[in-house]
Design a protein around this motif. Sequence first.
Motif, PDB file in Angstrom:
ATOM      1  N   GLN A 170       9.165  29.253  14.318  1.00  0.00           N
ATOM      2  CA  GLN A 170      10.182  28.959  13.312  1.00  0.00           C
ATOM      3  C   GLN A 170      10.740  27.544  13.481  1.00  0.00           C
ATOM      4  OE1 GLN A 170      11.360  30.853  10.764  1.00  0.00           O
ATOM      5  NE2 GLN A 170      10.163  32.696  11.176  1.00  0.00           N
ATOM      6  N   LYS A 171      10.162  26.777  14.408  1.00  0.00           N
ATOM      7  CA  LYS A 171      10.608  25.400  14.708  1.00  0.00           C
ATOM      8  C   LYS A 171      12.024  25.386  15.279  1.00  0.00           C
ATOM      9  CE  LYS A 171       6.728  24.097  12.896  1.00  0.00           C
ATOM     10  NZ  LYS A 171       5.568  23.845  13.792  1.00  0.00           N
ATOM     11  N   ARG A 172      12.361  26.463  16.005  1.00  0.00           N
ATOM     12  CA  ARG A 172      13.693  26.576  16.603  1.00  0.00           C
ATOM     13  C   ARG A 172      13.597  26.305  18.100  1.00  0.00           C
ATOM     14  NH1 ARG A 172      14.681  31.394  15.191  1.00  0.00           N
ATOM     15  NH2 ARG A 172      15.646  30.730  13.255  1.00  0.00           N
ATOM     16  N   MET A 173      14.444  25.426  18.587  1.00  0.00           N
ATOM     17  CA  MET A 173      14.447  25.098  19.996  1.00  0.00           C
ATOM     18  C   MET A 173      14.912  26.295  20.834  1.00  0.00           C
ATOM     19  SD  MET A 173      16.562  23.896  22.725  1.00  0.00           S
ATOM     20  CE  MET A 173      17.871  22.796  22.229  1.00  0.00           C
ATOM     21  N   VAL A 174      14.281  26.454  22.009  1.00  0.00           N
ATOM     22  CA  VAL A 174      14.614  27.528  22.937  1.00  0.00           C
ATOM     23  C   VAL A 174      15.174  26.903  24.212  1.00  0.00           C
ATOM     24  CG1 VAL A 174      13.745  29.488  24.266  1.00  0.00           C
ATOM     25  CG2 VAL A 174      12.752  28.975  22.019  1.00  0.00           C
ATOM     26  N   LEU A 175      16.399  27.270  24.547  1.00  0.00           N
ATOM     27  CA  LEU A 175      17.011  26.833  25.801  1.00  0.00           C
ATOM     28  C   LEU A 175      16.857  27.965  26.815  1.00  0.00           C
ATOM     29  CD1 LEU A 175      18.616  24.977  27.627  1.00  0.00           C
ATOM     30  CD2 LEU A 175      20.711  25.710  26.446  1.00  0.00           C
ATOM     31  N   VAL A 176      16.073  27.704  27.850  1.00  0.00           N
ATOM     32  CA  VAL A 176      15.729  28.711  28.852  1.00  0.00           C
ATOM     33  C   VAL A 176      16.725  28.649  29.998  1.00  0.00           C
ATOM     34  CG1 VAL A 176      13.960  29.419  30.504  1.00  0.00           C
ATOM     35  CG2 VAL A 176      13.294  28.622  28.220  1.00  0.00           C
ATOM     36  N   ALA A 177      17.265  29.819  30.356  1.00  0.00           N
ATOM     37  CA  ALA A 177      18.261  29.900  31.426  1.00  0.00           C
ATOM     38  C   ALA A 177      17.567  30.018  32.780  1.00  0.00           C
ATOM     39  CB  ALA A 177      19.187  31.081  31.191  1.00  0.00           C
ATOM     40  N   ASP A 178      17.352  28.886  33.410  1.00  0.00           N
ATOM     41  CA  ASP A 178      16.783  28.859  34.755  1.00  0.00           C
ATOM     42  C   ASP A 178      17.692  29.657  35.691  1.00  0.00           C
ATOM     43  OD1 ASP A 178      15.250  28.073  36.984  1.00  0.00           O
ATOM     44  OD2 ASP A 178      16.593  26.373  37.354  1.00  0.00           O
ATOM     45  N   GLY A 179      17.081  30.427  36.599  1.00  0.00           N
ATOM     46  CA  GLY A 179      17.871  31.217  37.538  1.00  0.00           C
ATOM     47  C   GLY A 179      18.212  32.596  37.044  1.00  0.00           C
ATOM     48  N   SER A 180      17.822  32.916  35.798  1.00  0.00           N
ATOM     49  CA  SER A 180      18.169  34.236  35.261  1.00  0.00           C
ATOM     50  C   SER A 180      17.050  35.261  35.453  1.00  0.00           C
ATOM     51  CB  SER A 180      18.531  34.135  33.775  1.00  0.00           C
ATOM     52  OG  SER A 180      17.434  33.722  32.985  1.00  0.00           O
ATOM     53  N   GLY A 181      15.924  34.855  36.058  1.00  0.00           N
ATOM     54  CA  GLY A 181      14.888  35.799  36.429  1.00  0.00           C
ATOM     55  C   GLY A 181      13.753  35.955  35.430  1.00  0.00           C
ATOM     56  N   ARG A 182      12.700  36.593  35.896  1.00  0.00           N
ATOM     57  CA  ARG A 182      11.541  37.023  35.121  1.00  0.00           C
ATOM     58  C   ARG A 182      10.989  35.939  34.179  1.00  0.00           C
ATOM     59  NH1 ARG A 182      11.790  42.741  32.729  1.00  0.00           N
ATOM     60  NH2 ARG A 182      13.705  42.066  31.732  1.00  0.00           N
ATOM     61  N   ALA A 183      10.887  36.206  32.894  1.00  0.00           N
ATOM     62  CA  ALA A 183      10.235  35.256  31.975  1.00  0.00           C
ATOM     63  C   ALA A 183      10.903  33.890  32.023  1.00  0.00           C
ATOM     64  CB  ALA A 183      10.254  35.804  30.555  1.00  0.00           C
ATOM     65  N   ALA A 184      12.227  33.865  32.066  1.00  0.00           N
ATOM     66  CA  ALA A 184      12.941  32.585  32.089  1.00  0.00           C
ATOM     67  C   ALA A 184      12.534  31.747  33.296  1.00  0.00           C
ATOM     68  CB  ALA A 184      14.445  32.816  32.082  1.00  0.00           C
ATOM     69  N   ASP A 185      12.466  32.385  34.461  1.00  0.00           N
ATOM     70  CA  ASP A 185      12.120  31.637  35.664  1.00  0.00           C
ATOM     71  C   ASP A 185      10.640  31.262  35.682  1.00  0.00           C
ATOM     72  OD1 ASP A 185      14.732  31.795  36.374  1.00  0.00           O
ATOM     73  OD2 ASP A 185      14.430  33.005  38.179  1.00  0.00           O
ATOM     74  N   SER A 186       9.794  32.080  35.069  1.00  0.00           N
ATOM     75  CA  SER A 186       8.373  31.711  34.965  1.00  0.00           C
ATOM     76  C   SER A 186       8.201  30.436  34.147  1.00  0.00           C
ATOM     77  CB  SER A 186       7.572  32.847  34.331  1.00  0.00           C
ATOM     78  OG  SER A 186       7.496  33.951  35.197  1.00  0.00           O
ATOM     79  N   ILE A 187       8.957  30.326  33.070  1.00  0.00           N
ATOM     80  CA  ILE A 187       8.889  29.121  32.246  1.00  0.00           C
ATOM     81  C   ILE A 187       9.428  27.927  33.019  1.00  0.00           C
ATOM     82  CG2 ILE A 187       9.744  28.011  30.138  1.00  0.00           C
ATOM     83  CD1 ILE A 187       9.867  30.888  28.913  1.00  0.00           C
ATOM     84  N   SER A 188      10.557  28.128  33.697  1.00  0.00           N
ATOM     85  CA  SER A 188      11.161  27.042  34.461  1.00  0.00           C
ATOM     86  C   SER A 188      10.234  26.553  35.575  1.00  0.00           C
ATOM     87  CB  SER A 188      12.493  27.512  35.046  1.00  0.00           C
ATOM     88  OG  SER A 188      13.070  26.507  35.850  1.00  0.00           O
ATOM     89  N   LYS A 189       9.650  27.490  36.325  1.00  0.00           N
ATOM     90  CA  LYS A 189       8.784  27.110  37.446  1.00  0.00           C
ATOM     91  C   LYS A 189       7.485  26.480  36.961  1.00  0.00           C
ATOM     92  CE  LYS A 189      10.679  30.444  40.733  1.00  0.00           C
ATOM     93  NZ  LYS A 189      10.443  31.703  41.482  1.00  0.00           N
ATOM     94  N   THR A 190       6.987  26.912  35.816  1.00  0.00           N
ATOM     95  CA  THR A 190       5.787  26.281  35.261  1.00  0.00           C
ATOM     96  C   THR A 190       6.087  24.844  34.860  1.00  0.00           C
ATOM     97  OG1 THR A 190       4.884  28.391  34.503  1.00  0.00           O
ATOM     98  CG2 THR A 190       4.071  26.413  33.408  1.00  0.00           C
ATOM     99  N   SER A 191       7.289  24.608  34.364  1.00  0.00           N
ATOM    100  CA  SER A 191       7.660  23.253  33.933  1.00  0.00           C
ATOM    101  C   SER A 191       7.716  22.268  35.093  1.00  0.00           C
ATOM    102  CB  SER A 191       9.012  23.275  33.207  1.00  0.00           C
ATOM    103  OG  SER A 191      10.091  23.417  34.117  1.00  0.00           O
ATOM    104  N   THR A 192       7.960  22.793  36.323  1.00  0.00           N
ATOM    105  CA  THR A 192       8.047  21.919  37.493  1.00  0.00           C
ATOM    106  C   THR A 192       6.782  21.957  38.355  1.00  0.00           C
ATOM    107  OG1 THR A 192       9.097  23.681  38.797  1.00  0.00           O
ATOM    108  CG2 THR A 192      10.556  22.171  37.590  1.00  0.00           C
ATOM    109  N   GLY A 193       5.782  22.732  37.929  1.00  0.00           N
ATOM    110  CA  GLY A 193       4.540  22.817  38.687  1.00  0.00           C
ATOM    111  C   GLY A 193       4.554  23.815  39.819  1.00  0.00           C
ATOM    112  N   GLN A 194       5.646  24.573  39.987  1.00  0.00           N
ATOM    113  CA  GLN A 194       5.707  25.580  41.041  1.00  0.00           C
ATOM    114  C   GLN A 194       4.876  26.814  40.705  1.00  0.00           C
ATOM    115  OE1 GLN A 194      10.245  25.176  40.794  1.00  0.00           O
ATOM    116  NE2 GLN A 194       9.930  25.964  42.847  1.00  0.00           N
ATOM    117  N   LEU A 195       4.555  26.974  39.428  1.00  0.00           N
ATOM    118  CA  LEU A 195       3.837  28.151  38.952  1.00  0.00           C
ATOM    119  C   LEU A 195       2.948  27.691  37.803  1.00  0.00           C
ATOM    120  CD1 LEU A 195       3.850  31.360  39.265  1.00  0.00           C
ATOM    121  CD2 LEU A 195       5.466  31.358  37.351  1.00  0.00           C
TER     122      LEU A 195
END
Length: 232
Positions: A170-195
């Motif tokens: 829908q062209k809507r920005m998604v703000l991911v809550a790092d530290g909130s667990g599961r999918a959110a943390d998977s996205i965060s860790k992938t963004s930094t190369g940890q996952l």
Amino acid sequence: MTIEKFSLIVKSSIANQDQIPSVLRRLGLHEPQATLVLVGGAGGMSEDLIAQTRAFFRDHIAPFVIENDLAVVDGGTNSGIMQAMGQARASHGANFPLIGVVVEKLVRDEPTLIEPNHSHLILTPGSDWGEEVPFLHAIPTQLAGSAPSMTLLFNGGKITWMDAQASVEQKRMVLVADGSGRAADSISKTSTGQLLEPRAVTLLRTGLIRISNPFTQPETFMGIVRETFGVA
């Protein structure tokens, strides 16, 4: 108890996405209205994370929504982030539109699923969790119209991945809550190369994903929210 017992919630069923404008009018919701979409954890959040999320929604998200006349759209059930948003709305005695979008059959079968502090409920076709996803993301696009909208993603399981993909479609920005667990943390860790989570890679490549920790850096997180809605 039946769904009709929730008499303070304005309810409407919807059969297809073409009906979204007429359903919004029927519910007394008038576009354009800046809109915040909430997706993520329901039953899969720890008690500690739920407590932190409740406090963050009460102290930061709900005041921002009130001050800036936003509508909020989420999954409408009485768990996780949806419960936290409903309780935050009630704690402020607020009247902003809090619109739950949920599969009708699920709440007909188990009405106690509904979070009682929501103002509106849009009941979608289907028979299982996740079938509401296309509606949950098309509805705020219609409601916002020319006004800003964004999605906040906290925690979340397999349906949250669907939600994130539907939001960027829908062209809507998604703000991911790092530290909130599961999918959110998977996205965060992938963004930094940890996952290396392929679903996260696909999302990050859209350029519509932002990441911040609302618990350790609430002002930074809310700064992204303010920026998105054009609030100084």
